[in-house]
Design a protein around this motif. Structure first.
Motif, PDB file in Angstrom:
ATOM      1  N   GLU A 118      -4.585   6.390  12.004  1.00  0.00           N
ATOM      2  CA  GLU A 118      -4.835   7.818  11.799  1.00  0.00           C
ATOM      3  C   GLU A 118      -5.943   8.078  10.784  1.00  0.00           C
ATOM      4  N   THR A 119      -5.936   7.305   9.703  1.00  0.00           N
ATOM      5  CA  THR A 119      -6.910   7.544   8.631  1.00  0.00           C
ATOM      6  C   THR A 119      -8.101   6.591   8.681  1.00  0.00           C
ATOM      7  N   ALA A 120      -7.969   5.475   9.433  1.00  0.00           N
ATOM      8  CA  ALA A 120      -8.991   4.415   9.515  1.00  0.00           C
ATOM      9  C   ALA A 120      -9.164   3.689   8.180  1.00  0.00           C
ATOM     10  N   LEU A 121      -8.205   3.882   7.259  1.00  0.00           N
ATOM     11  CA  LEU A 121      -8.271   3.234   5.958  1.00  0.00           C
ATOM     12  C   LEU A 121      -7.300   2.052   5.909  1.00  0.00           C
ATOM     13  N   PRO A 122      -7.596   1.046   5.066  1.00  0.00           N
ATOM     14  CA  PRO A 122      -6.676  -0.084   4.929  1.00  0.00           C
ATOM     15  C   PRO A 122      -5.318   0.380   4.405  1.00  0.00           C
ATOM     16  N   LYS A 123      -4.261  -0.127   4.994  1.00  0.00           N
ATOM     17  CA  LYS A 123      -2.908   0.261   4.601  1.00  0.00           C
ATOM     18  C   LYS A 123      -2.058  -0.974   4.345  1.00  0.00           C
ATOM     19  N   LEU A 124      -1.299  -0.942   3.265  1.00  0.00           N
ATOM     20  CA  LEU A 124      -0.415  -2.045   2.914  1.00  0.00           C
ATOM     21  C   LEU A 124       0.860  -1.971   3.750  1.00  0.00           C
ATOM     22  N   TYR A 125       1.164  -3.080   4.458  1.00  0.00           N
ATOM     23  CA  TYR A 125       2.362  -3.119   5.291  1.00  0.00           C
ATOM     24  C   TYR A 125       3.427  -4.075   4.753  1.00  0.00           C
ATOM     25  N   TYR A 126       3.017  -5.102   4.028  1.00  0.00           N
ATOM     26  CA  TYR A 126       3.998  -6.097   3.562  1.00  0.00           C
ATOM     27  C   TYR A 126       3.405  -6.852   2.387  1.00  0.00           C
ATOM     28  N   LEU A 127       4.269  -7.217   1.431  1.00  0.00           N
ATOM     29  CA  LEU A 127       3.847  -8.116   0.363  1.00  0.00           C
ATOM     30  C   LEU A 127       5.048  -8.903  -0.140  1.00  0.00           C
ATOM     31  N   LYS A 128       4.768 -10.086  -0.600  1.00  0.00           N
ATOM     32  CA  LYS A 128       5.777 -10.929  -1.240  1.00  0.00           C
ATOM     33  C   LYS A 128       5.062 -11.773  -2.278  1.00  0.00           C
ATOM     34  N   PHE A 129       5.301 -11.464  -3.552  1.00  0.00           N
ATOM     35  CA  PHE A 129       4.616 -12.146  -4.644  1.00  0.00           C
ATOM     36  C   PHE A 129       5.612 -12.935  -5.479  1.00  0.00           C
ATOM     37  N   PRO A 130       5.151 -14.008  -6.150  1.00  0.00           N
ATOM     38  CA  PRO A 130       6.006 -14.656  -7.146  1.00  0.00           C
ATOM     39  C   PRO A 130       6.394 -13.639  -8.219  1.00  0.00           C
TER      40      PRO A 130
END
Length: 223
Positions: A118-130
């Motif tokens: 919809e926005t054509a912008l990068p979107k965060l869908y998932y993360l897993k960090f230490p």
């Protein structure tokens, strides 16, 4: 660096691998559209290993004196602080094995960023960090730096999780002036370690001359 980029002077935040004949030969193989997947993976892995070895030269060290088996002292150094890798899925996962081979028992986080339709912008869908990522130097892994959109979003997310900007080192095989400019303008304290810098993006925002879709070629989903 291609002939088209010989006049390009990257900013001080960029470290380009020494442009040796070996590296040029490896890059020629993975850029070739006729290279079979097995060869693409093998030679890409070799380049990634060189990148990982280079990035370690940019981590802080402190003096350390040890005693050799001859009973004599050797005045050396040891790395200061701890590192972790963070791969930008999916293509960045191709760089994890080389990091594990060089840095034993290294922790690796993951982040998935895709373009919002919809926005054509990068979107965060998932993360897993230490859990202690804020106290580590972060090696951000993605084979290509094109527009810089995904990398900027990934760095924004790392900073939101407490990682100081100056402790983020971004590794890629291929970059271009547009992506470099976007990244260092937004985050001037980061460091970019890249194998080659191409001359730019085409109308479809693909790096040219480029090497195609790295992730698809590496994981065998291009055909």
């Amino acid at each position: 660096m291609s002939l088209a980029t010989q006049s390009y002077n990257p900013p001080s935040q960029v470290v380009q691998l020494p442009q040796t004949q070996q590296l040029k030969a490896l890059m020629t193989i993975i850029r070739d559209q006729n290279t079979k997947r097995a060869d693409f993976v093998f030679y890409a892995d070799r380049i990634i290993r060189i990148l990982v070895e280079e990035v370690l030269n940019h981590l802080p060290v402190v003096p350390r004196t040890i005693t050799t088996p001859t009973g004599e002292d050797y005045h050396g150094v040891e790395f200061q602080g701890h590192i972790c890798g963070v791969s930008i899925m999916r293509a960045g996962e191709s760089m994890e094995q080389a990091l594990r081979e060089v840095c034993r028992s290294v922790r690796i986080g993951k982040i998935l960023i895709q373009r919002d339709e919809e926005t054509a912008l990068p979107k965060l869908y998932y993360l897993k960090f230490p859990p202690d990522i804020a106290s580590r130097f972060v090696l951000l892994l993605d084979p290509a730096l094109a527009t810089g959109g995904s990398a900027i979003k990934a760095i924004e997310t790392l900073i939101d999780h407490g990682v100081p900007e100056e402790k983020i080192l971004f590794l890629n095989l291929l970059s271009c002036p547009e992506g470099i400019a976007a990244l260092v303008t937004r985050y001037p304290a980061i460091k970019i370690i890249t194998a080659e810098i191409d001359h730019g993006l085409n109308g479809k925002k693909y790096i040219i001359p480029g090497l195609g879709d790295f992730g698809c070629r590496y994981f065998g989903t291009d055909k």
